[in-house]
Structures are given as structure tokens and as C-alpha cells.
Design an enzyme around this catalytic site. Structure first.
Site, PDB file in Angstrom:
ATOM      1  N   ARG A   1       3.224  39.297 -41.689  1.00 57.20           N
ATOM      2  CA  ARG A   1       4.012  38.317 -40.924  1.00 57.20           C
ATOM      3  C   ARG A   1       3.248  37.016 -40.695  1.00 57.20           C
ATOM      4  NH1 ARG A   1       5.518  41.554 -36.621  1.00 57.20           N
ATOM      5  NH2 ARG A   1       3.851  40.617 -35.420  1.00 57.20           N
TER       6      ARG A   1
ATOM      7  N   TYR B   1      22.386  16.984 -36.138  1.00 57.89           N
ATOM      8  CA  TYR B   1      23.042  18.043 -36.925  1.00 57.89           C
ATOM      9  C   TYR B   1      23.691  19.036 -35.954  1.00 57.89           C
ATOM     10  CZ  TYR B   1      23.031  21.972 -40.288  1.00 57.89           C
ATOM     11  OH  TYR B   1      23.352  23.023 -41.098  1.00 57.89           O
TER      12      TYR B   1
ATOM     13  N   ASP C   1      13.813  15.503 -36.371  1.00 55.26           N
ATOM     14  CA  ASP C   1      14.324  16.136 -37.589  1.00 55.26           C
ATOM     15  C   ASP C   1      14.189  15.083 -38.691  1.00 55.26           C
ATOM     16  OD1 ASP C   1      15.861  17.082 -39.720  1.00 55.26           O
ATOM     17  OD2 ASP C   1      17.217  18.184 -38.406  1.00 55.26           O
TER      18      ASP C   1
ATOM     19  N   LYS D   1      16.439  21.393 -48.271  1.00 55.69           N
ATOM     20  CA  LYS D   1      17.010  20.184 -48.896  1.00 55.69           C
ATOM     21  C   LYS D   1      16.044  19.630 -49.955  1.00 55.69           C
ATOM     22  CE  LYS D   1      19.755  20.898 -45.383  1.00 55.69           C
ATOM     23  NZ  LYS D   1      20.827  21.864 -45.519  1.00 55.69           N
TER      24      LYS D   1
HETATM   25  C1  LIG Z   1      19.577  17.252 -40.790  1.00 50.09           C
HETATM   26  C2  LIG Z   1      19.534  18.721 -40.956  1.00 50.09           C
HETATM   27  N1  LIG Z   1      18.650  19.421 -40.238  1.00 50.09           N
HETATM   28  C3  LIG Z   1      18.566  20.752 -40.320  1.00 50.09           C
HETATM   29  C4  LIG Z   1      19.395  21.457 -41.172  1.00 50.09           C
HETATM   30  C5  LIG Z   1      19.311  22.940 -41.203  1.00 50.09           C
HETATM   31  O1  LIG Z   1      18.692  23.424 -42.340  1.00 50.09           O
HETATM   32  P1  LIG Z   1      19.015  24.874 -42.891  1.00 50.09           P
HETATM   33  O2  LIG Z   1      20.349  24.786 -43.544  1.00 50.09           O
HETATM   34  O3  LIG Z   1      17.889  25.156 -43.814  1.00 50.09           O
HETATM   35  O4  LIG Z   1      19.030  25.816 -41.729  1.00 50.09           O
HETATM   36  C6  LIG Z   1      20.320  20.775 -41.960  1.00 50.09           C
HETATM   37  C7  LIG Z   1      21.226  21.516 -42.868  1.00 50.09           C
HETATM   38  O5  LIG Z   1      22.188  20.997 -43.396  1.00 50.09           O
HETATM   39  C8  LIG Z   1      20.410  19.373 -41.837  1.00 50.09           C
HETATM   40  O6  LIG Z   1      21.314  18.662 -42.534  1.00 50.09           O
END
Ligand SMILES: Cc1ncc(COP(=O)(O)O)c(C=O)c1O
Length: 397
Positions: free
Chosen positions: A61, A115, A187, A212
């Protein structure tokens, strides 16, 4: 004698995180899968439990060289960072980063443009555990000072907002937060550290959905948090207590993607901007929300702080309804219809920011569409959009 001049990020990314003892000469770290790690004897096992486990085989882990190598590579791309931890998704990274700075009774300031699952985490789990959330206008800048109360502990930013693309004044918000002893979390999935070295701007915790651009091939779920020195310890503690870990197979895929991220981002950025300019000139389009366009909220901050554009943006139709928007999207042949972004393939989805916002009102001339511009030839994408807009006009008639 070795040249000690610091290398540029696009150069560092090619070998970042590589250590001879982890790779044995193999160019990318292989997949080290493990749960059990065997010890020589009981004394060795006991000793191991009292030592720092960072970058040391202890139990699966806590990771193996596959995960450590990717984490180190991400740390190397963020000047000023102490370390990076990996998570099974971007949402897990967001949630753990927030839990590492908040406790019952605290207040979180959250940008209204974040998000939606980040909002859902704040409104659901954080609320259940006694943390209140106050949403703020992403364009607030230094005005955030007026929102800070005695219980405020952290400010969460997403810049640009991944649906509406407002660019936040990060240095202004960070300056206020530092004066009040608040943690700042960003983020940074859109820009990645290549286009926005967040910790160098004073951010404490920089979060990526590696799903992404880092992964880049739409075949892996992964998140990361890169921490400034004052926040690294708490991030590790919280992650360990929650049992957060990322699989070595997924870390391998993301490490492989990372090696080409600079060239991919460049292509996404250039094609995205070209497409955005083309859309802006179309009569069917009321607005294009792209940070590099001068009328995008926060464009000046974008020019000041960012090193370039990624390939994700939104356009607002001039009139029309749900059915006409669906006709446009359904007509597209090169744009897949699906969530996520940052992969090689173009995508289009309908977006409705008015469903989420609470601190600010989303006002638009018509429905909106978010585009992820992939690695296809932009002329083909533009021709595809032209056909989509023709279908939109027919649906309106
Ligand atoms: C700006 C942003 N942050 C976080 C995430 C979350 O990522 P994950 O889909 O890997 O959980 C996304 C997903 O679309 C996103 O667009």
C-alpha cells in the site's frame, strides 16, 4: 564536467523520476507489483516499522518504485515541492488533499467554478464531518479577504474552471491566504505544472487528475497531489490513514504518458486555439470561453501566469435549445461524446453551468458545448464542426 544549468521542463519530463536502482537501466520504470514485502528476520521487520517508509519497500500500500518514480517526476516538475502522492482518481486526490487541511468546525472557501464532484464532496462528506463550505466568485481576487471568518482554514481554486474557464488571480488569492494562515489548494488539471507551476506561485497543494493530460490516452484513472514543504507531512498522514494507494499498473501507464505530455499539450493547445478562433467568428456562436481569448474572464491573469494553453474550452451558442444543441453534437463524426478529456481523441459534451452555480449566476445567450481538442488535424476538426453547426441551423429552422 556536467552542465549544472537547470533544464527546461520539456527536457526534464523525458527522464524525470528515473533512478538507476528502480529501473536497472530500463528507460521507463517497469511495473513492480506487490502486497507482501519479505524481511530477513523479525528484527528487520520490527526495524522497518519504526523507519520512514518514503521510497522504501515496506508493504504494497505504500507503493513500489513504479509509483515512486511517477510521483518523483511530478515533484520535479513543480519547483518548490516537497513531494507527491498518487491516488486512484482525480476525485480521490481532491478529497484527500481537502481532508489533509480541514477538521470539524473549519470553513472552506470553494470557487463557484469547480468541477462538480469537488462541490459534491464539500456539500456531502465534508458537511457530514462538520466542515462548512462557502462558495466564492472565481473572479474575486484579493476581495476574498472579505469572506474570511474566524473558522476559515482553506481556499480551493480551480483555474481555469473546467466548464466555464474563468482564470483566477492566483497570486492575489495566495497573498491574502498567506496573511491569514490559510492553506491554498489548486486543481491544476487543465494547465498541468508544464503550463502553470503552481507551487512557485505560492499554492500549498497542487492537484492533478492524471486521468487527463498525464495519462493522455483515455485508458487510465489516476490522481496526484504535490505538496509544499509545510503540507507534505499532513498529506502523507491523511493519505495513509485513508488507505489511499494507486496501482503500479496505472502508475506505469501514467509515467509512460508523462514522457510525451509536453508535445501533446503543445498540439492540444495550438489546435484548440485555432478551433476557438474559428468558432468565435461564426454567426451561430455567441461566445467562446477560452482563457487565451481577450474577452475570457481573467484573460490578463492568464497572460501573466500561464505558459500556454491546453485544449479544453467551451462555446456558447447564440440562441437555440436543448434539441438544437443535441443535433449539433450528434452530427459530429470526429468528436466522441463522453466524459473526461486530455486524451488523444476529440470529445464534445453539453454543459449546463447554471445547474451547479450558487455564488454567481451563469447567464448565457444559449446552450453551451465543451470541446476537448485532440491530436487530429485541426482542419478536419473544423470541417466537422462546420457540419455540426449546419445541423444546428437546420434544427432551429
Ligand atoms: C478539473 C477536474 N478535476 C478533477 C477531475 C476528476 O478526475 P477523475 O475523473 O480522475 O476522478 C476531473 C474529471 O473530469 C476534472 O475535469
Amino acid at each position: 564536467m556536467a552542465d549544472e544549468t537547470p533544464k527546461r521542463p520539456a527536457t526534464r519530463i523525458v527522464t524525470a523520476g528515473r533512478r538507476e536502482e528502480w529501473t536497472q537501466g530500463i528507460v521507463n520504470p517497469p511495473v513492480w507489483r506487490a502486497s507482501t514485502i519479505l524481511y530477513d528476520d523479525v528484527a528487520h521487520l520490527r526495524r522497518s516499522g519504526t523507519q520512514d517508509t518514503h521510497h522504501r519497500l515496506f508493504y504494497g500500500r505504500r507503493g513500489t518504485p513504479t509509483q515512486w518514480s511517477l510521483a518523483d517526476a511530478l515533484t520535479e516538475l513543480e519547483p518548490g515541492a516537497e513531494g507527491t502522492l498518487l491516488y486512484p482518481s482525480g476525485v480521490a486526490a481532491v478529497a484527500t488533499a481537502l481532508l489533509s487541511v480541514l477538521a470539524a468546525g473549519d470553513e472552506l472557501l470553494l470557487a463557484d467554478s469547480v468541477y462538480d464532484p469537488t462541490r459534491a464532496f464539500a456539500n456531502g462528506l465534508l458537511k457530514r464531518f462538520g466542515v462548512t463550505t462557502r462558495y466564492y466568485d472565481p473572479m474575486i481576487g484579493a476581495g476574498i479577504e472579505a469572506l474570511i471568518g474566524p473558522n476559515t482554514k482553506a481556499v480551493f481554486l480551480e483555474s481555469p474552471g473546467s466548464l466555464t474557464f474563468e482564470v483566477q488571480d492566483i497570486p492575489a488569492i495566495v497573498a491574502v491566504a498567506k496573511r491569514h494562515g490559510l492553506a491554498t489548494l489548486l486543481d491544476n488539471t487543465w494547465a498541468t505544472p508544464l503550463l502553470l507551476p503552481a507551487l512557485a506561485l505560492g499554492i500549498d497543494l497542487s492537484i492533478l487528475a492524471c486521468t487527463k493530460y498525464v495519462g493522455g490516452h483515455s485508458d487510465v484513472m489516476l490522481g496526484s497531489v504535490t505538496a509544499a514543504p509545510g503540507h507534505w507531512r499532513s498529506l502523507r498522514e491523511t493519505s495513509y490513514r485513508l488507505g489511499q494507494t494507486a496501482s503500479p499498473d496505472d502508475a506505469f501507464l501514467a509515467a509512460r504518458g508523462l514522457r510525451t505530455m509536453a508535445v501533446r499539450l503543445k498540439h492540444h493547445g495550438e489546435s484548440g486555439l485555432r478551433t476557438a478562433h474559428w468558432l468565435k467568428a461564426r454567426p451561430e456562436i455567441a461566445r467562446v470561453l477560452h482563457p487565451a481569448l481577450p474577452d475570457c474572464p481573467g484573460h490578463d491573469a492568464f497572460v501573466r501566469d500561464f505558459k500556454g494553453s491546453a485544449g479544453l474550452f467551451t462555446f456558447v451558442l447564440d440562441g437555440g435549445d436543448e434539441a438544437a444543441r443535441a443535433a449539433l453534437i450528434d452530427k459530429l463524426e470526429l468528436f466522441g461524446i463522453g466524459y473526461s478529456w486530455g486524451g488523444f481523441e476529440s470529445l464534445a459534451i453539453p454543459v449546463d453551468p447554471d445547474r451547479y452555480r450558487t455564488a454567481t449566476r451563469w447567464q448565457a445567450e444559449g446552450p453551451a458545448v465543451r470541446l476537448q481538442i485532440g491530436l487530429e488535424d485541426p482542419d478536419d476538426l473544423i470541417a466537422d464542426l462546420e457540419a455540426g453547426l449546419a445541423a444546428f441551423r437546420t434544427a432551429l429552422a
